[in-house]
Design an enzyme around this catalytic site. Structure first.
Site, PDB file in Angstrom:
ATOM      1  N   ARG A 159      -3.862   6.505   0.204  1.00 61.29           N
ATOM      2  CA  ARG A 159      -4.520   7.654   0.801  1.00 61.29           C
ATOM      3  C   ARG A 159      -3.644   8.481   1.734  1.00 61.29           C
ATOM      4  O   ARG A 159      -4.002   9.606   2.078  1.00 61.29           O
ATOM      5  CB  ARG A 159      -5.766   7.190   1.562  1.00 61.29           C
ATOM      6  CG  ARG A 159      -6.842   6.597   0.651  1.00 61.29           C
ATOM      7  CD  ARG A 159      -8.003   6.051   1.456  1.00 61.29           C
ATOM      8  NE  ARG A 159      -7.594   4.895   2.244  1.00 61.29           N
ATOM      9  CZ  ARG A 159      -8.395   4.273   3.106  1.00 61.29           C
ATOM     10  NH1 ARG A 159      -9.625   4.719   3.309  1.00 61.29           N
ATOM     11  NH2 ARG A 159      -7.957   3.230   3.780  1.00 61.29           N
TER      12      ARG A 159
ATOM     13  N   TYR B 272     -14.416 -12.584   0.592  1.00 55.90           N
ATOM     14  CA  TYR B 272     -15.200 -11.413   0.191  1.00 55.90           C
ATOM     15  C   TYR B 272     -16.382 -11.814  -0.691  1.00 55.90           C
ATOM     16  O   TYR B 272     -17.472 -11.249  -0.583  1.00 55.90           O
ATOM     17  CB  TYR B 272     -14.313 -10.411  -0.550  1.00 55.90           C
ATOM     18  CG  TYR B 272     -13.323  -9.712   0.335  1.00 55.90           C
ATOM     19  CD1 TYR B 272     -13.690  -8.584   1.070  1.00 55.90           C
ATOM     20  CD2 TYR B 272     -12.016 -10.170   0.454  1.00 55.90           C
ATOM     21  CE1 TYR B 272     -12.774  -7.933   1.891  1.00 55.90           C
ATOM     22  CE2 TYR B 272     -11.095  -9.527   1.273  1.00 55.90           C
ATOM     23  CZ  TYR B 272     -11.483  -8.414   1.989  1.00 55.90           C
ATOM     24  OH  TYR B 272     -10.589  -7.773   2.803  1.00 55.90           O
TER      25      TYR B 272
ATOM     26  N   ARG C  96       0.826  -1.222   0.000  1.00 54.97           N
ATOM     27  CA  ARG C  96       0.000   0.000   0.000  1.00 54.97           C
ATOM     28  C   ARG C  96       0.853   1.262   0.000  1.00 54.97           C
ATOM     29  O   ARG C  96       0.482   2.279   0.597  1.00 54.97           O
ATOM     30  CB  ARG C  96      -0.962   0.016   1.187  1.00 54.97           C
ATOM     31  CG  ARG C  96      -2.047  -1.047   1.115  1.00 54.97           C
ATOM     32  CD  ARG C  96      -3.031  -0.895   2.268  1.00 54.97           C
ATOM     33  NE  ARG C  96      -3.960  -2.008   2.320  1.00 54.97           N
ATOM     34  CZ  ARG C  96      -4.698  -2.333   3.370  1.00 54.97           C
ATOM     35  NH1 ARG C  96      -4.599  -1.618   4.479  1.00 54.97           N
ATOM     36  NH2 ARG C  96      -5.529  -3.357   3.334  1.00 54.97           N
TER      37      ARG C  96
ATOM     38  N   ARG D 111      -7.256  11.239  -6.685  1.00 51.70           N
ATOM     39  CA  ARG D 111      -8.450  10.430  -6.382  1.00 51.70           C
ATOM     40  C   ARG D 111      -9.710  11.274  -6.444  1.00 51.70           C
ATOM     41  O   ARG D 111     -10.764  10.798  -6.890  1.00 51.70           O
ATOM     42  CB  ARG D 111      -8.291   9.819  -4.987  1.00 51.70           C
ATOM     43  CG  ARG D 111      -9.495   9.062  -4.453  1.00 51.70           C
ATOM     44  CD  ARG D 111      -9.684   7.746  -5.174  1.00 51.70           C
ATOM     45  NE  ARG D 111     -10.761   6.978  -4.565  1.00 51.70           N
ATOM     46  CZ  ARG D 111     -12.057   7.156  -4.822  1.00 51.70           C
ATOM     47  NH1 ARG D 111     -12.446   8.077  -5.693  1.00 51.70           N
ATOM     48  NH2 ARG D 111     -12.956   6.416  -4.227  1.00 51.70           N
TER      49      ARG D 111
ATOM     50  N   ASP E  59      -6.751  -3.776  -7.402  1.00 53.66           N
ATOM     51  CA  ASP E  59      -7.405  -4.343  -6.222  1.00 53.66           C
ATOM     52  C   ASP E  59      -7.601  -5.835  -6.443  1.00 53.66           C
ATOM     53  O   ASP E  59      -7.783  -6.288  -7.581  1.00 53.66           O
ATOM     54  CB  ASP E  59      -8.760  -3.674  -5.968  1.00 53.66           C
ATOM     55  CG  ASP E  59      -9.289  -3.968  -4.572  1.00 53.66           C
ATOM     56  OD1 ASP E  59      -8.923  -3.235  -3.638  1.00 53.66           O
ATOM     57  OD2 ASP E  59     -10.041  -4.952  -4.420  1.00 53.66           O
TER      58      ASP E  59
END
Length: 356
Positions: free
Chosen positions: A42, A164, A38, A51, A88
């Site tokens: 962010r 998921y 990562r 973004r 992702d």
């Protein structure tokens, strides 16, 4: 040390590859290569600015110009040894026909697969055409990167992706998938098999588009009992490695079974990866003794120490270097960079690794 007898550390054999590829080829490098899970995201102001212009998260992943820019941002800022594709793990169920969406502030949402009828709505094979923008991003980044930098592609391990797909979201130790695996093991096995085939195709496409190595993320298998771990994590990842190498001989692969702990020795013995990621919770010296000396270990600075910064971060970096040094290694975190991480702390980590 297990597997160390008769082995000689290979130094200087690969002259023109990146540090990451050399480490994955069995070389001991000082300082070791460094990249962070990562590392694009962010916590970086330049990411947040881009973004805001991109629309939804999947729109960003599927817009090659923007995804390539995000991938390259931390390389420009920190001069890391490798870039990891901005994408992702859930693009795979998306390309299998499951609806995937991201809710701002809440994370992914999928239409859950809780029975055979819902499983039947999936495509038999992954639609690589739906992922063509991802492979274009790989090509763009590889063209823009200096040859001294590696580009890492990735996929989620079948078990983690299945958690998921079954739950429709993250959380609660991904218990719905574990429950389905106990109640309907044949159905769960079919889902895992579908994901193995899809993951192989996705990784091969990334390698052919220009990725230098790939990582398989199994973020949720660590809580499985040993027998279930062997069935749902070890065996599928081993099969993926073998099938990828059948398509791309010599492909460099990192396997990260987060929190494997005492199961790491059996995992590394069965999975023919070139490197193994370690979580923060691992005893690094025990892990080193459990894996053949010629195979790289990657990790495992605590992401919270990276948030803390200062002397605590320096100690955390030094402890990893001390525990894993002297053998092939890649300095990374035990999990991903957290959103609240001050960017200057990443610069301090990189400088500490390189002795600056």
């Amino acid at each position: 040390m297990s597997g160390a007898v008769g082995e000689r550390r290979r130094e200087g054999r690969v002259k023109h590859a990146s540090g990451l590829i050399r480490a994955l080829s069995g070389e001991t490098l000082t300082p070791p290569p460094v990249w962070l899970m990562r590392q694009a995201g962010r916590y970086l102001p330049e990411y947040r600015e881009l973004r805001a212009k991109a629309g939804g998260f999947l729109d960003l992943c599927f817009t090659p110009e923007l995804a390539a820019e995000v991938t390259l941002q931390p390389i420009r800022r920190y001069d890391l040894d490798a870039a990891i594709l901005f994408s992702d793990i859930l693009v795979v169920p998306h390309a299998l026909g499951q609806e995937v969406r991201f809710v701002e502030g809440e994370g992914p949402r999928l239409d859950p697969i809780a029975d055979r009828k819902e499983f039947g709505r999936l495509s038999d094979e992954i639609d690589l055409g739906a992922l063509a923008p991802v492979y274009e991003t790989v090509s763009r980044v590889r063209s823009a990167l200096d040859q001294s930098k590696a580009l890492i592609g990735f996929c989620g391990a079948p078990y983690t992706v299945a958690t998921y797909m079954v739950a429709g979201r993250g959380g609660d130790e991904q218990a719905p998938a574990r429950l389905l695996a106990y109640r309907e093991p044949e159905l769960f096995a079919e889902l895992i098999d579908r994901l193995v085939a899809a993951s192989v195709a996705h990784l091969v496409a990334q390698l052919r588009a220009g990725a230098d190595a790939v990582q398989i993320f199994d973020s949720w298998s660590g809580d499985l009992p040993p027998g279930e771990f062997a069935r749902w994590s070890t065996a599928p990842i081993a099969e993926i490695c073998a099938r990828v190498r059948a398509e791309v001989p010599g492909a460099k692969i990192i396997a990260f079974a987060r929190g494997a702990g005492a199961k790491l020795a059996d995992f590394a013995g069965a999975v023919p990866a070139d490197g193994f990621g370690l979580a923060t919770s691992e005893d690094l010296r025990v892990a080193r003794s459990a894996v053949y000396a010629s195979r790289a270990l990657q990790g495992a600075v605590d992401p919270i120490a990276l948030v803390a910064g200062g002397e605590a971060l320096d100690r955390a970096v030094d402890e990893v270097l001390d525990a894993l040094g002297g053998y092939p290694m890649i300095l990374n975190l035990g999990h991903g960079v957290r959103q609240e991480t001050p960017p200057e702390h990443v610069a301090r980590l990189v400088a500490r690794v390189r002795g600056a």
